[in-house]
Design a protein around this motif. Structure first.
Motif, mmCIF file in Angstrom:
data_model
loop_
_atom_site.group_PDB
_atom_site.id
_atom_site.type_symbol
_atom_site.label_atom_id
_atom_site.label_comp_id
_atom_site.label_asym_id
_atom_site.label_seq_id
_atom_site.Cartn_x
_atom_site.Cartn_y
_atom_site.Cartn_z
ATOM 1 N N ASP A 1 0.812 -1.215 0.000
ATOM 2 C CA ASP A 1 0.000 0.000 0.000
ATOM 3 C C ASP A 1 0.849 1.270 0.000
ATOM 4 N N TYR B 1 -3.972 5.200 -3.648
ATOM 5 C CA TYR B 1 -5.031 4.271 -4.014
ATOM 6 C C TYR B 1 -5.663 4.672 -5.346
ATOM 7 N N ASP C 1 -2.345 -4.543 0.615
ATOM 8 C CA ASP C 1 -3.215 -3.410 0.271
ATOM 9 C C ASP C 1 -4.683 -3.829 0.341
ATOM 10 N N ARG D 1 -7.068 -1.676 0.651
ATOM 11 C CA ARG D 1 -7.866 -0.478 0.408
ATOM 12 C C ARG D 1 -8.907 -0.723 -0.691
#
Lengths: 204, 457
Positions: free
Chosen positions: B136, B140, B390, B392
């Motif tokens: 990450d 994003y 990640d 997200r």
């Protein structure tokens, strides 16, 4: 105290000054031309509005219609003009900017004293009513009805369109503002102008 | 516990004889302490999907107000971080669920602008970090369906606020995005977004009907490949009102952190009774190295299944006019991203092993083999711990969106939507002037008759 102490102090002082200079600061008009002039979004800002206003106002003041109004004014027959909202047909939320543009035009017309400008306070209600009847506010057939209801001989209307494109290299928004003055009695367009503006976002 | 203890014991067998020198012991202990602190501080950071769990639970329990409060607190903490934009999107949805359409639209407009900036911001170093350091580390970049949902949800906001012109702006923004996808997305990915596009055509058609442009509404229906519900025969002097009810149900699957200990199998190997101390140490060395070999990547959770509810209008049942299965879109988006996610996880594993190896050989030159191994292991372990999968994504998106289009005659009507265990019902008064009425039914709701007031022009 060692010899290196003043040297360190100077470094710390310099660094502190550097940090202090880096903080955010408030600005007022005229303090930073590059900040004022730079575009911060693909929406319409003061620069774009100023340009659009100058062109629209310049065109109207030179138009035959204005000469006609002035002539009538000299004869003691001041015409009544209703300035309507400019419809946003773009892909950007620019309604507030368009309202500002309309207000600027309206202010100028009022201060010139050539025409009587009808208050816009009741217009949204009227426009809603006409739209709920199934017609566009700018439908020629509705002009006479609107003019009568507003007590105006002329209507100033406008629409803002855009051609918005997005690619891997950036986004480009080409704005086209069309403004016109319609004679209520005949439905004839007495003045029209097209003003364009370009905004964009490039990759970097 | 044994997973950690066995190699540590093995490691201590190697280390203790070498740590007799006090000076060396102090230096090593300091290094160990610093690195352990780094590891602990980094491993303390939870994944994104974990951090938003409370908000998701609150939304599913019908407590959108709690979700908004939770997200506001989180946004205070995460201001300026890589997660801020996603949290704004989560809050926009929570605000919409809470009936705060102005606030929701502001958040979505802001997020839309920022997403566009991200589209055109080149971050080569951060992108490289995904392959070397942590999953990450780059900003994003939402999947196409998430981007589209920014505009879709904002259309819903503006419909609820009766700001038709602004609803059209959002639809046009989506149109620009679609033409961009035409050049940049594969045919299959574009087809996957088909149901979402159709849903938007329905919303646009309703907007045109609401603004008195039936011709444009029919054109929109033609583009979407559907027919508009016909207006029932009118009784003289009274107009039917178009009514749309938009309901959300379930929650899309979100990403969860997966940490695969690759060296775990090595721990099942025991030393042979006849092995020498040297051979035992060699095995312990291999096991210790295996302990820091982790493959870190995100997988997809199951989500909360969406339901297709039917609406009852004065006891008459009606099926949804249009639907979007966002779960399917989230799953497809993950499947599309999966090859890159796994490749990046493997390259990070290799880069960590390289760093561990290099550190070990550098320390070995100045110290001895055991200290080198320890420092190398700590370096690799610290990197493995700092590698956050990640997770997200826009985690609070509903699993399913349903749209019901009704034409109601003048009078009072009962609307009831049974969405799982949480029915929603309201009373709507149609005055006979043909004005449009819109309802947005939140994710979950307890039976509360008459609490919702219709939003009218």
């Amino acid at each position: 105290m060692t010899r290196s102490t003043p040297c360190y102090s100077l470094i710390i002082l310099g660094f502190s000054l550097y940090l202090a200079a880096c903080g955010p600061r408030y600005l007022r008009s005229g303090e930073d031309a590059s900040f004022e002039g730079s575009a911060m979004s693909t929406r319409l800002d003061r620069h774009d509005l100023e340009k659009m206003f100058k062109r629209a106002d310049g065109s109207l003041s030179k138009a035959g219609l204005m000469k006609h109004w002035k002539a009538l004014n000299r004869d003691g027959q001041q015409v009544t003009l209703a300035v309507l909202s400019i419809e946003n047909e773009t892909s950007e939320h620019v309604d507030t900017s368009l309202m500002t543009l309309v207000k600027k035009l309206e202010t100028n017309l009022i201060n010139e004293g050539v025409v009587t400008v009808v208050s816009r306070s009741h217009q949204p209600e009227l426009l809603r009513e006409i739209k709920s009847q199934g017609s566009s506010a700018f439908d020629q057939a509705q002009v006479a009805i609107m003019g009568r209801q507003l007590g105006a001989q002329y209507l100033m209307t406008g629409k803002l369109y855009d051609i918005a494109e997005k690619s891997s290299n950036g986004r480009r928004v080409q704005y086209f503002l069309f403004m016109q003055v319609i004679e209520v009695e005949t439905g004839a367009i007495r003045w029209q102008i097209e003003v364009d503006a370009l905004k964009g976002l490039t990759a970097g | 516990m044994n997973v950690v203890l066995i190699p540590l014991l093995s490691l201590s067998q190697i280390m203790i004889p070498h740590l007799v020198n006090r000076w060396r012991l102090r230096r090593t202990a300091t290094a160990l302490l610093i690195l352990t602190l780094i590891i602990c501080s980094l491993s303390g950071c939870g994944s994104y999907s974990q951090s938003t769990q409370h908000s998701r639970v609150a939304l599913l329990q019908g407590r959108a107000d709690l979700a908004v409060a939770e997200l506001n607190t989180q946004l205070e903490v995460e201001r300026g971080s890589e997660s801020e934009l996603l949290l704004i999107l989560e809050r926009a949805l929570a605000l919409q669920q809470n009936g705060e359409y102005h606030g929701s639209s502001k958040d979505l407009i802001r997020a839309d602008s920022e997403l566009e900036m991200i589209d055109y911001t080149k971050t080569p170093l951060k992108d490289l970090g995904v392959y070397l350091y942590s999953d990450d580390s780059s900003p994003y970049r939402p999947s196409p369906f998430e981007k589209a949902m920014v505009n879709v949800l904002n259309i819903v906001n503006f419909l609820m606020l009766n700001e038709w012109s602004r609803a059209k702006v959002e639809a046009r923004r989506l149109g620009v995005l679609e033409s961009y996808w035409g050049e940049n997305l594969s045919k299959e990915s574009r087809q996957n977004l088909g149901q979402l596009k159709r849903f938007v055509h329905w919303l646009k058609a309703f907007t045109f009907i609401a603004t008195g442009s039936p011709t444009l509404a029919h054109k929109e229906a033609e583009l979407g490949g559907f027919q508009l519900p016909s207006v029932p025969e009118r009784s003289p002097g009274a107009k039917y009102s178009p009514v749309i009810v938009i309901s959300a149900s379930g929650m899309v699957p979100h990403k969860v952190a997966q940490r695969l200990p690759l060296g775990r199998a090595l721990l099942y190997i025991g030393p042979h009774p006849h092995w020498s101390a040297r051979e035992r140490q060699a095995l312990a060395r291999i096991q210790a190295k295996g302990l820091v070999k982790w493959l870190n990547f995100p997988t997809l959770s199951n989500g909360v299944e969406g339901r297709t509810a039917s609406i009852r209008v004065n006891q008459l049942q009606a099926s949804p006019t249009a639907q979007v299965d966002l779960t399917r879109l989230a799953e497809r988006a993950y499947e599309d991203a999966k090859p890159l996610l796994i490749t990046a996880a493997i390259t990070r594993l290799i880069s960590r092993a390289l760093v561990g190896g290099i550190t070990e050989s550098l320390v070995k030159k100045k110290s001895n083999g055991a200290v080198g191994l320890l420092v190398g292991l700590i370096a690799e372990g610290a990197m493995a711990s700092a590698d956050t999968p990640d997770t997200r994504s826009w985690t609070t998106l509903p699993a399913q969106l349903n749209l019901y289009w009704l034409w109601l005659p003048p009078g009072t009507h009962q609307l009831r939507l049974v969405n799982g265990a949480h029915p929603w019902q309201t009373q709507v008064s149609v005055s006979g002037d043909g004005r449009p009425i819109t309802f947005n039914v939140p994710l979950s709701r307890s039976m509360a008759s008459g609490q919702d007031s219709p939003h009218r022009e």
